[in-house]
Design an enzyme around this catalytic site. Structure first.
Site, PDB file in Angstrom:
ATOM      1  N   GLY A 261       0.612  -1.582  -0.237  1.00  0.00           N
ATOM      2  CA  GLY A 261       0.205   0.075  -0.296  1.00  0.00           C
ATOM      3  C   GLY A 261       0.402   1.065  -0.250  1.00  0.00           C
ATOM      4  O   GLY A 261       2.424   1.831   0.286  1.00  0.00           O
ATOM      5  N   CYS A 262       0.562   2.893  -0.646  1.00  0.00           N
ATOM      6  CA  CYS A 262       1.151   3.553  -0.429  1.00  0.00           C
ATOM      7  C   CYS A 262       1.085   3.843   0.817  1.00  0.00           C
ATOM      8  O   CYS A 262       2.667   4.846   1.065  1.00  0.00           O
ATOM      9  CB  CYS A 262      -0.048   4.422  -1.001  1.00  0.00           C
ATOM     10  N   TYR A 263       0.338   4.055   1.904  1.00  0.00           N
ATOM     11  CA  TYR A 263       1.133   4.371   3.276  1.00  0.00           C
ATOM     12  C   TYR A 263       2.325   3.425   4.516  1.00  0.00           C
ATOM     13  O   TYR A 263       2.431   4.551   4.613  1.00  0.00           O
ATOM     14  CB  TYR A 263      -0.733   4.793   4.254  1.00  0.00           C
TER      15      TYR A 263
END
Lengths: 343, 343, 343, 343
Positions: B155-157
């Site tokens: 995921g990006c986060y």
């Protein structure tokens, strides 16, 4: 006014969109008017601050399902309609029967020729209202507005374009043929319903023309210019969406009439708007949207360059282009100074 | 590679969203890979440039309805899945049966513990795949990625937070408890489906927290930090939407371990990323999103202030946070330099 | 090419602005060219990533003080000049003496008539260069560019306007008189020097016309249209600033010639650009800036409405309007496919 | 009030910046106050609408060079100072000698401890004023403000943070140690002076931390929290710039005291602000900047998650964070309802 407090009592039809929001906000600042009830369609009922969290604490009304009985009970003076085109004319006859004066933000009563309306929208179901409606551009029709029972609040683009064009056209300083209205609008002009086109990552940092050759604001412009100047002005109107919340700017290109100079053109604008508080003829700056947003002003200016007349005109599409122009009309209808509550 | 041209032949599942768009754009620049087919759901078929007009002339493929037969006929080496969570795991077993290696952008194969997955999403339907999947964070798992058949792209986060936290946590310079990850993301992170929240006039000029206390990226962060450091790090993750297209920034607050200094913390980051081309330890500037958008870089920096360690980390949520990190993984999986095609 | 690696060796004069930034970024992706040295004025020396933190780790060069000796030592093939108007012509003669071919981004070599140049800028100090310079619009002058020693890279507005106008004007489908070019640009077009006008809180959410009636790109457009079509086209050009980083769009209004139809106009564009990789004649969508930013494309389209021809044209002002158009020219000058390194 | 009209007569010192602009706009809407003169430094004199073209027609005053004599002649009641830190204290003693009450927007009279002031700014030249000044946070110091001669209008960040923290800290529901204030501000907070950092193409689409570990608003927060709660709260304050015009949001992380629950925390906020018209405790939505811009509201909310208390607080940095909070103070100082003119 039948309100004991001396206030104009307003019923708002359609409080969940952007025009309704601004009506609620600015009437909240108005010293002699109040919104006493808000009605809407079945799928958009509820506290108004659930639609507009900014208004929490300030607006405690709910949007209720419309009924004639509930409306009558409010003993209002005025109905304001911020509902879509085609919907407005389904409310207006009933509201008028209740004795309410009306300001309508839709296009339903703007095009005095039902045939033109039907070409761009649908069959018109209230020809009586249509025949009586007054076009609510206060700088040109203040007297008629003052006594009107039904005011059709102008479109944002027609307001912006007509305020710039009409005085110089009336003065015979531009040719009525071949006018091009190149316009841009902030995205609130597209309304509050989500769509892929207005989805933030699609619209942000994106400048885009739309409605090429067929925007329904063009016939409205032509009709009002004719009403003011008695001239046919078959113009080309080309709108664009600009990635910002609000603001509208028209860059208008016209052919100068013989003898027209920048000085004469500016003088024609100044003469027309000398006593009009909300149109500013700018010679200090070129109109820009940031100078008019969050105000009821329309800024206009004119230049001559390379054999063309260029008119610039800027306003806030939600205010002078919609909500506060309606309040300006209300002020006139109820005998108040037209600037009341509008600074 | 079974392509005679020496190119990696890629099947893309899901080309109509933003991650798919960036995969198409960046693979188009890659010297040793090409997308040979694109599949999608029934309601999103058609020329890819009808979804992404920017790609017109450059990408001539159509998004076709998925079938095993059509996929098999393409004789591809790799499937890239840019489809929503829960959907990915419905494709993966079939694709693996066809002999394809897989990079999956959804969350379906990221949480190695099926129980955690099921708490945040739904029952898992491919436990075999889940057990074999490798977490595709190249700076920490390059070796496993190189030989993996199924890579779960992070995921990006989690990418943004873990790249900043892991080295200083591993080095014992911050306490594992009480870490706060305050994060912001550009709006493309919310995907391409329109909604009122992401409607331009609602989102523009609007900064807003969301998913308070329950964002499903938190368990992903905790799991990966544990995989890297063997420590439990029950952290608080709070994301916000920032009115811009792309870019992500984490401001991470932690308690310094005894003896931790800014110098030691920076040294720990530098030691870890010295040979990693896409993580830049910044001492010249504080990370900002504009320094990383449209790149595969993640910028990190660390400061000590008022008794806290502050870690900053910035990346492009669609690139190092999604599409180009997947291409970085592809490079590793196919024995290429990890930077190939990524500048 | 005198580089043993087969690469074009480039000296960049002026790396601290936005055009220089994009040259550095895109040459970094080019398979057959490299920047071997960067020079600038005394007050702007230093590591290039101190001006452009995004380039950190990827560009390790410093901007050094220009000297002929230092330049000669680099044994370069090509000089690229991203310096302001009036400054470029102070470098060019010296660079040519060193045997370098030149691509110049300023206006100094675009206006072949020194008199016109001097009217808009200042006296010209390099008439020899001016006489030899080739206007670098590859879609029209590819052959001359291929053998040129000095290429004047076109302005962003002229590129955008001319690519739309020239084919239909050449085909006799619009009248040469009375053309109006209404244009908008993202703010990077105003350069990197801070000013109140471009200060974020002044420019953001603000759409504004500028340079009314006197933008110096108008004579450049007229000259190039004449060079292509042999017609005088005294046009009106009106630019506006749009609150976004990059992107340019022209909405061009012209009078149709007798017999002109939308079909014929579109056919004229298509015929002209059929074999041109970077101009896309759009019939699927109306050009919008988001479809071209971060690419070297120019999108064009034409419509007939209300008795006018409307041409739309969109490009990225920093790319097809500046940096990557220069690289396209470089590709032609050095015998490569014109698309090399430009996707 | 010595004005025959019953209006408060205001002298504004510093009308050319953003706080001055909003003072002029909102006093223009106020039913019982007017700006009768504006003074500024020598290099910023002239018509106020030359600085703020939006105000044209509405504000006809000029910014004149300050002199005691000219100021005395205006027979004003109140001086409002929207000048930079360090400059304000050079005006205040003279203005007080003229018998004017004062509201000062700078930091000069906020930090009651001259030593703290001098550490962050410079030596203090008006210790008498400093000793008498009242901190103008109306929700906590209304009574003192009502009788004050010199009010120090709070900083935007301290207003935003303190309004959220103080009630729950007072109620013993969070620990005073280890509070982290993660804050973002729109760019108008950086003032009106152009700089590369706030140049549109650098700041747009760019989210960036600044003033890491040393923002001078931190001691102001600590001082006021101590004044309210008698507790030492050595907090960490980290601001960020968000690419939007206005709006401020704090995400505040604290350790819950034993027994603290979300319900108790919310109840503590509600109890404190029950009778305060401009602080809204939100339970319907999470505070977001769009719900408060262009208003004098501060929205607060609290959640408990993963063992932390998260407080959110949002306001308009130019209004509740500056100009309209000053008008709220004025209302109190002159015995009016505190909401007068502020909707």
């Amino acid at each position: 006014m039948n309100s004991s407090s001396g206030h104009i009592r307003i019923v708002l039809i359609g409080g969940s969109g952007y025009a309704g929001f601004e009506v609620l906000r600015w009437i909240g600042r108005h010293p002699a008017a109040e919104v006493v009830g808000v009605f809407g369609p079945e799928n958009e009922l509820g506290a108004l601050d659930s639609f507009h969290p900014l208004l929490s604490g300030q607006v405690t009304l709910r949007q209720e399902l419309f009924s004639e009985k509930a409306t009558a009970a409010l003993k209002a003076d005025l109905a304001m309609l911020c509902v879509p085109h085609k919907v407005a004319m389904s409310y207006v006859p009933a509201l008028r029967k209740l004795g309410l004066r009306i300001i309508d933000w839709s296009a339903d009563y703007r095009l005095s020729d039902a045939g033109v309306y039907e070409k761009w929208y649908c069959p018109h179901t209230d020809p009586v209202g249509l025949a009586e409606a007054v076009y609510g551009l206060p700088e040109f029709f203040a007297e008629k507005i003052a006594s009107a029972d039904l005011v059709a609040n102008p479109g944002c683009y027609p307001t912006c374009a007509v305020l710039a064009i009409a005085p110089v056209l009336s003065a015979g300083l531009i040719e009525p043929n071949g006018i091009v209205v190149n316009a841009i609008s902030g995205v609130s002009g597209a309304g509050r319903t989500p769509s892929l086109k207005q989805h933030f990552p699609e619209r942000n940092e994106n400048f885009e023309p739309y409605a090429v050759g067929n925007h329904r604001h063009a016939p409205e412009m032509e009709q009002i210019l004719k009403a003011i100047t008695a001239l046919e002005t078959p113009l080309l109107f080309q709108p664009h969406l600009c990635p910002m919340d609000r603001g509208m700017l028209c860059s208008i290109y016209a052919t100068p009439a013989p003898g027209a100079t920048e000085q004469k053109l500016t003088a024609a604008l100044e003469a027309r708007y000398d006593d009009k508080p909300f149109v500013r003829v700018r010679t200090d700056v070129i109109p820009a949207t940031k100078y008019v947003v969050d105000t009821n002003y329309c800024d206009v200016a004119v230049r001559v360059a390379n054999g063309k007349v260029i008119l610039f005109s800027a306003l806030d599409n939600l205010l002078k282009g919609a909500s506060t122009q309606g309040i300006q009309n209300m002020n006139l209808m109820f005998g108040m100074d037209e600037t009341t509550g509008l600074y």
